[in-house]
Design a protein around this motif. Structure first.
Motif, mmCIF file in Angstrom:
data_model
loop_
_atom_site.group_PDB
_atom_site.id
_atom_site.type_symbol
_atom_site.label_atom_id
_atom_site.label_comp_id
_atom_site.label_asym_id
_atom_site.label_seq_id
_atom_site.Cartn_x
_atom_site.Cartn_y
_atom_site.Cartn_z
ATOM 1 N N UNK A 1 0.764 -1.133 0.023
ATOM 2 C CA UNK A 1 0.159 -0.074 -0.115
ATOM 3 C C UNK A 1 0.901 1.236 -0.015
ATOM 4 N N UNK A 2 1.937 1.148 0.806
ATOM 5 C CA UNK A 2 2.849 2.467 0.812
ATOM 6 C C UNK A 2 3.429 2.506 -0.507
ATOM 7 N N UNK A 3 3.902 1.673 -1.126
ATOM 8 C CA UNK A 3 4.569 1.533 -2.531
ATOM 9 C C UNK A 3 3.734 2.120 -3.537
ATOM 10 N N UNK B 1 11.223 0.906 -0.466
ATOM 11 C CA UNK B 1 11.877 0.847 0.800
ATOM 12 C C UNK B 1 13.480 1.040 0.910
ATOM 13 N N UNK B 2 13.889 1.809 1.767
ATOM 14 C CA UNK B 2 15.358 1.549 1.789
ATOM 15 C C UNK B 2 16.045 0.612 2.175
ATOM 16 N N UNK B 3 17.279 0.335 1.649
ATOM 17 C CA UNK B 3 18.076 -1.019 1.661
ATOM 18 C C UNK B 3 17.917 -1.382 3.114
ATOM 19 N N UNK B 4 18.310 -0.474 4.198
ATOM 20 C CA UNK B 4 18.185 -0.953 5.513
ATOM 21 C C UNK B 4 17.080 -1.441 6.205
ATOM 22 N N UNK C 1 9.067 -1.332 12.509
ATOM 23 C CA UNK C 1 9.941 -0.223 12.051
ATOM 24 C C UNK C 1 10.315 -0.360 10.572
ATOM 25 N N UNK C 2 10.620 -1.672 10.234
ATOM 26 C CA UNK C 2 11.030 -1.856 8.756
ATOM 27 C C UNK C 2 9.993 -1.382 7.670
ATOM 28 N N UNK C 3 8.620 -1.755 8.051
ATOM 29 C CA UNK C 3 7.495 -1.449 7.260
ATOM 30 C C UNK C 3 6.963 -0.314 7.386
ATOM 31 N N UNK C 4 7.460 0.693 8.554
ATOM 32 C CA UNK C 4 7.061 2.328 8.566
ATOM 33 C C UNK C 4 8.130 2.965 8.056
ATOM 34 N N UNK C 5 9.438 2.290 7.732
ATOM 35 C CA UNK C 5 10.377 2.940 7.481
ATOM 36 C C UNK C 5 10.326 3.810 6.153
ATOM 37 N N UNK C 6 9.422 3.483 5.092
ATOM 38 C CA UNK C 6 9.327 4.512 3.982
ATOM 39 C C UNK C 6 8.858 5.695 4.317
ATOM 40 N N UNK D 1 10.007 11.558 5.291
ATOM 41 C CA UNK D 1 9.777 12.794 6.098
ATOM 42 C C UNK D 1 11.261 13.444 6.092
ATOM 43 N N UNK D 2 12.319 12.567 5.906
ATOM 44 C CA UNK D 2 13.805 13.190 6.009
ATOM 45 C C UNK D 2 13.838 13.854 4.646
#
Length: 248
Positions: free
Chosen positions: A18-20, A182-185, A233-238, A243-244
């Protein structure tokens, strides 16, 4: 409520894809196809209506949905939830939920198996009001550090409590469950949580003394808590990345 098994939560799949989709890294059809491939046909029900998930998400886009957030609560640990009580209780009972952020309000989705007759098997999402207060969940870096610490502590505790029978399951390669954008981390942390979730699922207590069971049980509870936090945390990291990038 009959639970959807939390080892591979469909809520996490909905949040990731959904975020993607919201970020433009996937189309709506691709996102829903991924969900249906994972768990079959899906509908969203409320007190007054029931609609296919695809139509529900399209309607949310028209309303201005900005984010989907994952919750993986357990008894005594309402991870990712801020209320109200009906949503919190339903999410804790299911072991997972999604919070949808909309202009001026939030909506909660809680999944359950949807079986109709002998051939239909899918997911029914119950929609209900959710509190928009940001939940107290760790950032990705904090969650990764805590997961590493818990994994080391659990390995030490389990090695001291080892009883007869097979040793610990190997950490096999596992799909991290995330989607494009999503970021690599986040992919790295999600992959580790998926492998550790498999270890938690396969862990057993056969052949242990009561003292060994106590040591192993506490180690696994601590690891489970760290895994759930890292997965959230991983799924919310996007959102962290977005935000950054938005900051001046």
């Amino acid at each position: 409520m009959v639970r959807v098994h939390p080892d591979s939560p469909i809520s996490a799949t909905l949040v990731a894809w959904g975020n993607a989709w919201l970020a433009g890294h996937a189309g709506l059809d691709e996102a829903v196809d991924r969900l249906e491939h994972a768990a079959g046909p899906q509908v969203v029900s409320s007190e007054v209506t029931e609609v296919p998930l695809r139509r529900f998400l399209a309607d949310l886009r028209a309303e201005g949905v900005s984010a989907l957030r994952l919750s993986l609560p357990a008894a005594g640990d309402p991870l990712g939830l801020t209320g109200p009580p009906p949503f919190t209780m339903a999410a804790v009972d299911a072991g997972q939920a999604v919070t949808i952020v909309l202009p001026g309000r939030c909506l909660g989705l809680v999944p359950a198996p949807d079986r109709r007759g002998s051939s239909y098997s899918g997911v029914r999402w119950s929609a209900m009001p959710a509190d928009c207060t940001p939940p107290d969940v760790p950032g990705l870096a904090e969650a990764e550090h805590a997961l590493t610490t818990a994994m080391r502590a659990a390995t030490d505790a389990l090695s001291r409590a080892e009883g007869p029978g097979p040793g610990h399951p190997a950490l096999r390669a596992t799909d991290d469950g995330l989607a494009p954008g999503y970021p690599a981390r986040a992919h790295r942390v999600a992959a580790l949580t998926a492998r550790l979730a498999s270890v938690l699922r396969l862990a057993d207590e056969r052949g242990l003394t009561s003292g060994q069971i106590a040591v192993r049980g506490q180690a696994l509870r601590d690891l489970d808590r760290a895994v759930r936090r890292a997965r959230v945390a991983a799924h919310n990291a996007i959102h962290e990345t977005r935000d950054a990038q938005a900051r001046p």
